[in-house]
Write a protein that holds these residues in place. Structure first.
Motif, short mmCIF file in Angstrom:
data_model
loop_
_atom_site.label_atom_id
_atom_site.label_comp_id
_atom_site.label_asym_id
_atom_site.label_seq_id
_atom_site.Cartn_x
_atom_site.Cartn_y
_atom_site.Cartn_z
N ILE A 115 0.87 -1.19 0.00
CA ILE A 115 0.00 0.00 0.00
C ILE A 115 0.89 1.23 0.00
CG2 ILE A 115 -1.86 1.24 1.15
CD1 ILE A 115 -2.47 -1.39 2.68
N MET A 116 0.60 2.16 -0.87
CA MET A 116 1.33 3.43 -0.96
C MET A 116 0.40 4.58 -0.60
SD MET A 116 4.54 3.07 -2.28
CE MET A 116 4.84 4.69 -3.00
N LEU A 117 1.02 5.67 -0.18
CA LEU A 117 0.29 6.92 0.00
C LEU A 117 1.25 8.09 -0.10
CD1 LEU A 117 0.96 7.83 3.15
CD2 LEU A 117 -0.87 6.25 3.64
N SER A 118 0.69 9.22 -0.43
CA SER A 118 1.43 10.47 -0.46
C SER A 118 1.01 11.24 0.78
CB SER A 118 1.09 11.26 -1.73
OG SER A 118 1.72 12.52 -1.71
N ALA A 119 1.88 11.25 1.78
CA ALA A 119 1.53 11.81 3.09
C ALA A 119 1.96 13.26 3.22
CB ALA A 119 2.21 11.00 4.19
N GLN A 120 1.10 14.07 3.78
CA GLN A 120 1.56 15.38 4.19
C GLN A 120 2.61 15.13 5.28
OE1 GLN A 120 -1.70 17.96 5.25
NE2 GLN A 120 -2.63 17.78 3.23
N VAL A 121 3.74 15.80 5.18
CA VAL A 121 4.84 15.54 6.10
C VAL A 121 4.38 15.65 7.55
CG1 VAL A 121 7.09 16.40 6.87
CG2 VAL A 121 6.65 16.10 4.43
N ASP A 122 3.52 16.61 7.85
CA ASP A 122 3.03 16.79 9.22
C ASP A 122 2.25 15.58 9.73
OD1 ASP A 122 4.16 19.29 9.18
OD2 ASP A 122 2.26 20.37 8.95
N ALA A 123 1.71 14.75 8.83
CA ALA A 123 0.93 13.59 9.23
C ALA A 123 1.70 12.28 9.09
CB ALA A 123 -0.36 13.52 8.41
N SER A 124 2.97 12.35 8.71
CA SER A 124 3.73 11.12 8.43
C SER A 124 3.90 10.24 9.66
CB SER A 124 5.08 11.45 7.80
OG SER A 124 5.87 12.23 8.66
N THR A 125 3.91 10.81 10.85
CA THR A 125 4.02 10.01 12.07
C THR A 125 2.78 9.12 12.24
OG1 THR A 125 5.36 11.72 13.09
CG2 THR A 125 4.36 10.11 14.57
N LEU A 126 1.62 9.65 11.93
CA LEU A 126 0.39 8.84 11.99
C LEU A 126 0.52 7.64 11.06
CD1 LEU A 126 -2.63 8.25 12.66
CD2 LEU A 126 -3.18 9.75 10.74
N TYR A 127 0.93 7.88 9.84
CA TYR A 127 1.04 6.79 8.87
C TYR A 127 2.12 5.79 9.27
CZ TYR A 127 -1.89 9.97 6.21
OH TYR A 127 -2.92 10.79 5.81
N ALA A 128 3.20 6.28 9.83
CA ALA A 128 4.28 5.39 10.29
C ALA A 128 3.75 4.44 11.36
CB ALA A 128 5.45 6.20 10.82
N SER A 129 2.81 4.89 12.18
CA SER A 129 2.25 4.02 13.22
C SER A 129 1.45 2.85 12.63
CB SER A 129 1.39 4.83 14.20
OG SER A 129 0.16 5.21 13.61
#
Length: 152
Positions: A115-129
């Motif tokens: 699964i890929m996504l283009s994350a807003q850098v400010d939200a990348s911690t959420l996606y990393a979790s």
């Protein structure tokens, strides 16, 4: 979360006109107006992807993401995009619930795909979790820094 959220995932043909209007309105309200990012939100992708929405007991759209099949955006991966929580529903854990649903739906519909996504850098911690790892350097997308992330 104060309200129970009902999750629904369907193709484009599963939209009632009013529900589609609510999705487009929420995306416009957050991505274009609130974030002041001028871009073409209605990009032709919506008609051939899955749409995940979270609504409260009153039927209000509070969370949304679109799920794109492998081969549509990335050759070997599904994609999660247009991840959005209504401003009035933030701070209640709904973003995490939305991502948990998005990952689960991708695994159900595209079981063998990353699964890929283009994350807003400010939200990348959420996606990393959720197991997403950066696979690009930060880049400007509509005036907001983004980073591509991938989950195996």
């Amino acid at each position: 979360m104060a309200n129970r959220i009902a999750w629904h995932c369907h193709g484009f043909d599963g939209f009632a006109p009013h529900a589609l209007y609510q999705v487009l309105q929420l995306r416009d309200r957050v991505f274009v107006v609130e974030q002041q990012s001028i871009y073409g939100d209605v990009d032709g992708v919506d008609t051939h992807c899955l749409h995940l929405s979270g609504r409260d007991d009153a039927g209000r759209l509070l969370a949304y993401a679109r799920l794109i099949a492998p081969g549509e955006k990335y050759p070997d991966a599904a994609a999660v995009g247009r991840v959005v929580v209504a401003p009035e529903a933030r701070g209640q854990g709904l973003g995490k619930a939305l991502m948990a649903q998005a990952v689960a739906q991708c695994r159900a519909h595209f079981p063998d795909a990353a699964i890929m996504l283009s994350a807003q850098v400010d939200a990348s911690t959420l996606y990393a979790s959720f197991g997403f790892e950066p696979v690009s350097e930060p880049y400007d997308d509509g005036g907001i820094l983004h980073v591509d992330m991938r989950r195996k």
